[in-house]
Design a protein around this motif. Structure first.
Motif, PDB file in Angstrom:
ATOM      1  N   UNK A 151       0.920  -1.247   0.012  1.00 50.50           N
ATOM      2  CA  UNK A 151      -0.078  -0.250   0.025  1.00 50.50           C
ATOM      3  C   UNK A 151       0.841   1.269  -0.008  1.00 50.50           C
ATOM      4  N   UNK A 152       1.922   1.281   0.721  1.00 50.25           N
ATOM      5  CA  UNK A 152       2.943   2.339   0.728  1.00 50.25           C
ATOM      6  C   UNK A 152       3.252   2.569  -0.801  1.00 50.25           C
ATOM      7  N   UNK A 153       3.656   1.766  -1.193  1.00 49.36           N
ATOM      8  CA  UNK A 153       4.487   1.803  -2.493  1.00 49.36           C
ATOM      9  C   UNK A 153       3.545   2.310  -3.592  1.00 49.36           C
ATOM     10  N   UNK A 154       2.122   1.810  -3.557  1.00 50.71           N
ATOM     11  CA  UNK A 154       0.957   2.007  -4.456  1.00 50.71           C
ATOM     12  C   UNK A 154       0.857   3.791  -4.072  1.00 50.71           C
ATOM     13  N   UNK A 155       0.869   4.044  -2.841  1.00 51.37           N
ATOM     14  CA  UNK A 155       0.564   5.598  -2.713  1.00 51.37           C
ATOM     15  C   UNK A 155       1.572   6.293  -3.201  1.00 51.37           C
ATOM     16  N   UNK A 156       2.918   5.830  -3.096  1.00 46.85           N
ATOM     17  CA  UNK A 156       4.136   6.655  -3.950  1.00 46.85           C
ATOM     18  C   UNK A 156       3.772   6.749  -5.299  1.00 46.85           C
ATOM     19  N   UNK A 157       3.309   5.459  -6.002  1.00 47.87           N
ATOM     20  CA  UNK A 157       2.795   5.484  -7.350  1.00 47.87           C
ATOM     21  C   UNK A 157       2.052   6.508  -7.735  1.00 47.87           C
ATOM     22  N   UNK A 158       0.994   6.706  -7.141  1.00 47.50           N
ATOM     23  CA  UNK A 158      -0.029   7.664  -7.279  1.00 47.50           C
ATOM     24  C   UNK A 158       0.475   9.315  -7.032  1.00 47.50           C
ATOM     25  N   UNK A 159       1.515   9.417  -5.990  1.00 50.66           N
ATOM     26  CA  UNK A 159       2.083  10.598  -5.946  1.00 50.66           C
ATOM     27  C   UNK A 159       2.932  11.078  -7.120  1.00 50.66           C
ATOM     28  N   UNK A 160       3.687  10.079  -7.550  1.00 48.76           N
ATOM     29  CA  UNK A 160       4.576  10.202  -8.922  1.00 48.76           C
ATOM     30  C   UNK A 160       3.692  10.494  -9.952  1.00 48.76           C
ATOM     31  N   UNK A 161       2.420   9.980 -10.205  1.00 46.90           N
ATOM     32  CA  UNK A 161       1.280  10.436 -11.315  1.00 46.90           C
ATOM     33  C   UNK A 161       1.261  11.648 -11.145  1.00 46.90           C
ATOM     34  N   UNK A 162       1.137  12.439  -9.832  1.00 42.29           N
ATOM     35  CA  UNK A 162       0.562  13.747  -9.798  1.00 42.29           C
ATOM     36  C   UNK A 162       1.830  14.689 -10.177  1.00 42.29           C
ATOM     37  N   UNK A 163       2.791  14.187  -9.821  1.00 44.82           N
ATOM     38  CA  UNK A 163       4.016  15.261  -9.773  1.00 44.82           C
ATOM     39  C   UNK A 163       4.484  15.261 -11.244  1.00 44.82           C
ATOM     40  N   UNK A 449      -5.554   4.041  -8.442  1.00 39.21           N
ATOM     41  CA  UNK A 449      -5.469   4.974  -9.486  1.00 39.21           C
ATOM     42  C   UNK A 449      -6.976   5.490 -10.077  1.00 39.21           C
ATOM     43  N   UNK A 450      -7.918   4.441  -9.996  1.00 41.89           N
ATOM     44  CA  UNK A 450      -9.094   4.842 -10.429  1.00 41.89           C
ATOM     45  C   UNK A 450      -9.788   5.863  -9.261  1.00 41.89           C
ATOM     46  N   UNK A 451      -9.320   5.708  -8.081  1.00 45.20           N
ATOM     47  CA  UNK A 451      -9.909   6.623  -7.025  1.00 45.20           C
ATOM     48  C   UNK A 451      -9.307   7.992  -7.154  1.00 45.20           C
ATOM     49  N   UNK A 452      -8.309   8.216  -7.614  1.00 51.53           N
ATOM     50  CA  UNK A 452      -7.637   9.648  -7.807  1.00 51.53           C
ATOM     51  C   UNK A 452      -7.735  10.186  -9.015  1.00 51.53           C
ATOM     52  N   UNK A 455      -8.410   8.934 -16.362  1.00 52.82           N
ATOM     53  CA  UNK A 455      -7.857   8.586 -17.356  1.00 52.82           C
ATOM     54  C   UNK A 455      -8.354   8.830 -18.858  1.00 52.82           C
ATOM     55  N   UNK A 456      -7.780   9.576 -19.736  1.00 49.78           N
ATOM     56  CA  UNK A 456      -8.585   9.891 -20.896  1.00 49.78           C
ATOM     57  C   UNK A 456      -7.727  10.112 -22.021  1.00 49.78           C
ATOM     58  N   UNK A 457      -8.502  10.241 -23.269  1.00 49.89           N
ATOM     59  CA  UNK A 457      -7.485  10.392 -24.583  1.00 49.89           C
ATOM     60  C   UNK A 457      -6.840  11.583 -24.683  1.00 49.89           C
ATOM     61  N   UNK A 458      -5.528  11.603 -25.220  1.00 46.69           N
ATOM     62  CA  UNK A 458      -4.934  12.648 -25.278  1.00 46.69           C
ATOM     63  C   UNK A 458      -5.427  13.589 -26.413  1.00 46.69           C
ATOM     64  N   UNK A 459      -4.691  14.706 -26.743  1.00 46.17           N
ATOM     65  CA  UNK A 459      -5.110  15.870 -27.936  1.00 46.17           C
ATOM     66  C   UNK A 459      -3.899  16.385 -28.351  1.00 46.17           C
ATOM     67  N   UNK A 485      -2.136   9.293 -24.170  1.00 48.95           N
ATOM     68  CA  UNK A 485      -3.089   9.513 -23.107  1.00 48.95           C
ATOM     69  C   UNK A 485      -3.011  10.726 -22.255  1.00 48.95           C
ATOM     70  N   UNK A 486      -4.128  10.755 -21.232  1.00 46.23           N
ATOM     71  CA  UNK A 486      -4.195  12.105 -20.438  1.00 46.23           C
ATOM     72  C   UNK A 486      -4.296  11.659 -19.258  1.00 46.23           C
ATOM     73  N   UNK A 487      -3.882  12.283 -18.132  1.00 48.12           N
ATOM     74  CA  UNK A 487      -4.009  11.578 -16.750  1.00 48.12           C
ATOM     75  C   UNK A 487      -4.212  13.008 -15.720  1.00 48.12           C
ATOM     76  N   UNK A 488      -5.368  13.078 -15.192  1.00 46.74           N
ATOM     77  CA  UNK A 488      -5.422  14.457 -14.020  1.00 46.74           C
ATOM     78  C   UNK A 488      -6.314  13.960 -12.931  1.00 46.74           C
ATOM     79  N   UNK A 489      -6.102  14.362 -11.852  1.00 44.22           N
ATOM     80  CA  UNK A 489      -6.456  14.222 -10.602  1.00 44.22           C
ATOM     81  C   UNK A 489      -8.267  14.476 -10.952  1.00 44.22           C
ATOM     82  N   UNK A 490      -8.776  13.634  -9.942  1.00 45.44           N
ATOM     83  CA  UNK A 490     -10.217  13.698 -10.455  1.00 45.44           C
ATOM     84  C   UNK A 490     -10.860  15.154  -9.739  1.00 45.44           C
TER      85      UNK A 490
END
Length: 504
Positions: A151-163, A449-452, A455-459, A485-490
């Motif tokens: 769980x700790x590593x998954x949280x780190x993964x999510x933070x990396x997605x944000x940064x 990933x789904x919670x935060x 995920x969508x199509x890029x332009x 791809x595009x990825x943005x916080x919900x």
């Protein structure tokens, strides 16, 4: 000499050779039973020219529709049996596992230094010793202890997605950090980690040289003795470079654990426990290296496929996020204890395994003795592939198989079906030992990933939508090819929740 007599002599000699060949085959196959059905074969090369070596599973699936789910082919002298149905795979690989648990000895893999891999070790006592040591660290009770770390590593993964959202594929590879901690107690660098880079390159080189026909030296072993200046021996330099990588992949992390144990700073890990239990050094290195290499490739492939599916099928994503919000009320991120309450997320996880196989042909088995199945003769030494792609894209079991549809794993009453979509973990005595660890890691990553994120199509620069395509790399372990791809916080709130996990 009379030409007629020469021709007669040649005809007689040919007849004698054909009779001898027939008698040899008759001795090997005393019942005179036929081989399983398959396409006609050319001398020496067999079915080589009819197979897409970059996607053999697709060729075999297509042939299966014509010749049946038990398919026999030959590639440059290698006898190959393809199992296109789960029922047949269970009959042979599970129920007759004593005869179907060996591995083909692929010379190129050994030249490249991969002989340490437990998955390639021939079936027998030596393999059992390795398997036992691996099971001790990865059995379900042991895996339970890794949940907080996962769980700790998954949280780190999510933070990396944000940064740095543009580096999502690199971040997905960071899931290997969990297994590095589990196996070696080693904290991996978020990017360009030395150990991870070595394993990635060595694994990539392996996938290009494993299937029958992929490397000429596998068919003509005498080529290994030619000097490197001879034409056609480029494989030798390739193998030497890989052998250097595999040696470092096996040895360097082990030495790291030894140093940290001597300094009294080593966290508990599979390797430290095996060292404390005085396990053989060769077994420790083999088990650890195998576990890490397999986990890195498979987890990153599954998560990349999941992201692609969410982009291509946005309705699935919205439904999943609604279920998560109902359970968490938006005030926390989901945890493993939520798994039983998140039926649709579980269905997404299973559909990810079904829709995109990490190992579409599995790892090949080989028969130790000849066998008879459904009236067909299966020779000793036959390489056996379980065509997992064909099984999970069987239209009678999975209608519209190219569509990502989690609902296929949910009963009309809203509960989950009995189909666990576990085919990719293999069959019989060679089933993946690390499947319990991988199962928890991938599920936790998917739900967070789904919670935060959305995920969508890029332009492109003109605002035009870029459509992703479900295309895959070749190899034993396959990955989705790069896709836009595009990825943005919900929401800002969910992004803050994710950021705050670094303080928890």
């Amino acid at each position: 000499m009379d030409l007629t007599k020469v021709i007669d002599a040649l005809v007689l000699l040919t007849a004698i050779l054909l009779l001898k060949n027939y008698l040899v085959k008759r001795k090997l196959n005393p019942g005179g039973l036929p081989l399983p059905p398959g396409p006609s074969r050319l001398p020496i090369i067999g079915n080589l020219f009819g197979i897409d070596l970059g996607a053999q599973w697709l060729t075999y699936a297509a042939w299966g529709k014509k010749y049946g789910d038990l398919l026999y082919v030959e590639i440059l002298g290698t006898k190959v049996l393809v199992l296109n149905s789960e029922e047949i795979a269970k009959d042979l690989l599970d129920k007759r596992s004593q005869n179907y648990s060996d591995r083909p000895q692929v010379l190129m893999a050994f030249l490249m230094g991969w002989e340490f891999n437990v998955g390639f070790i021939p079936y027998g006592d030596y393999w059992r010793k390795h398997r036992k040591a691996m099971h001790q660290g990865l059995k379900p009770e042991a895996v339970m202890n890794y949940r907080p770390l996962q769980l700790e590593k998954v949280h780190q993964l999510v933070r990396n997605f944000i940064h740095t959202p543009k580096d999502i594929q690199e971040h997905i590879k960071f899931t290997a950090s969990t297994i590095m901690m589990v196996v070696y107690g080693y904290e991996m660098a978020p990017q360009n980690d030395r150990f991870a880079s070595i394993a990635d390159r060595a694994s990539e080189m392996l996938t290009n040289s494993f299937f029958p026909g992929a490397a000429l030296v596998n068919t003509f072993p005498i080529l290994q003795y030619l000097p490197e200046w001879c034409p056609g021996t480029g494989f030798k330099q390739f193998a030497r470079e890989c052998r250097q990588l595999t040696r470092e992949m096996r040895d360097a992390p082990y030495e790291y654990v030894k140093r940290t144990m001597a300094a009294g700073t080593a966290p508990q890990s599979m390797v430290s426990e095996m060292i404390q239990n005085k396990e053989e050094v060769t077994i420790i290195k083999s088990v650890a290296g195998t576990t890490y290499a397999a986990a890195v490739e498979t987890s990153s492939s599954a998560l990349s496929a999941f992201v692609l599916a969410m982009i291509m099928f946005p309705e699935v994503q919205k439904k999943a996020q609604a279920e998560i919000d109902m359970v968490t009320s938006g005030y926390r991120l989901p945890e493993y204890d939520d798994r039983d309450s998140l039926v649709y997320i579980e269905a997404i996880y299973r559909e990810t395994l079904r829709w995109a196989q990490v190992t579409p042909l599995g790892v090949p088995h080989v028969t130790t003795e000849s066998d008879i199945y459904k009236g067909y003769y299966i020779p000793k030494g036959t390489t056996v592939f379980a065509n997992i792609w064909a099984m999970t894209h069987n239209e009678s079991q999975y209608p519209d198989p190219m569509r990502f549809m989690p609902e296929r794993f949910i009963n009309p009453d809203g509960g989950l079906t009995d189909d666990l979509a576990q085919q990719q973990f293999g069959f019989g005595r060679r089933i993946c030992v690390g499947r319990h660890l991988a199962d928890a890691a991938v599920w936790l990553a998917i739900v967070n990933i789904l919670a935060v994120f959305d995920l969508g199509k890029a332009k492109d620069e003109h605002g035009r939508v870029l459509e992703p395509a479900a295309e895959w790399t070749p190899g034993v372990i396959i990955h989705p090819k790069p896709y836009p791809f595009s990825i943005t916080p919900r929401s800002t709130h969910l992004a803050e929740l994710a950021q705050n996990t670094s303080n928890s």
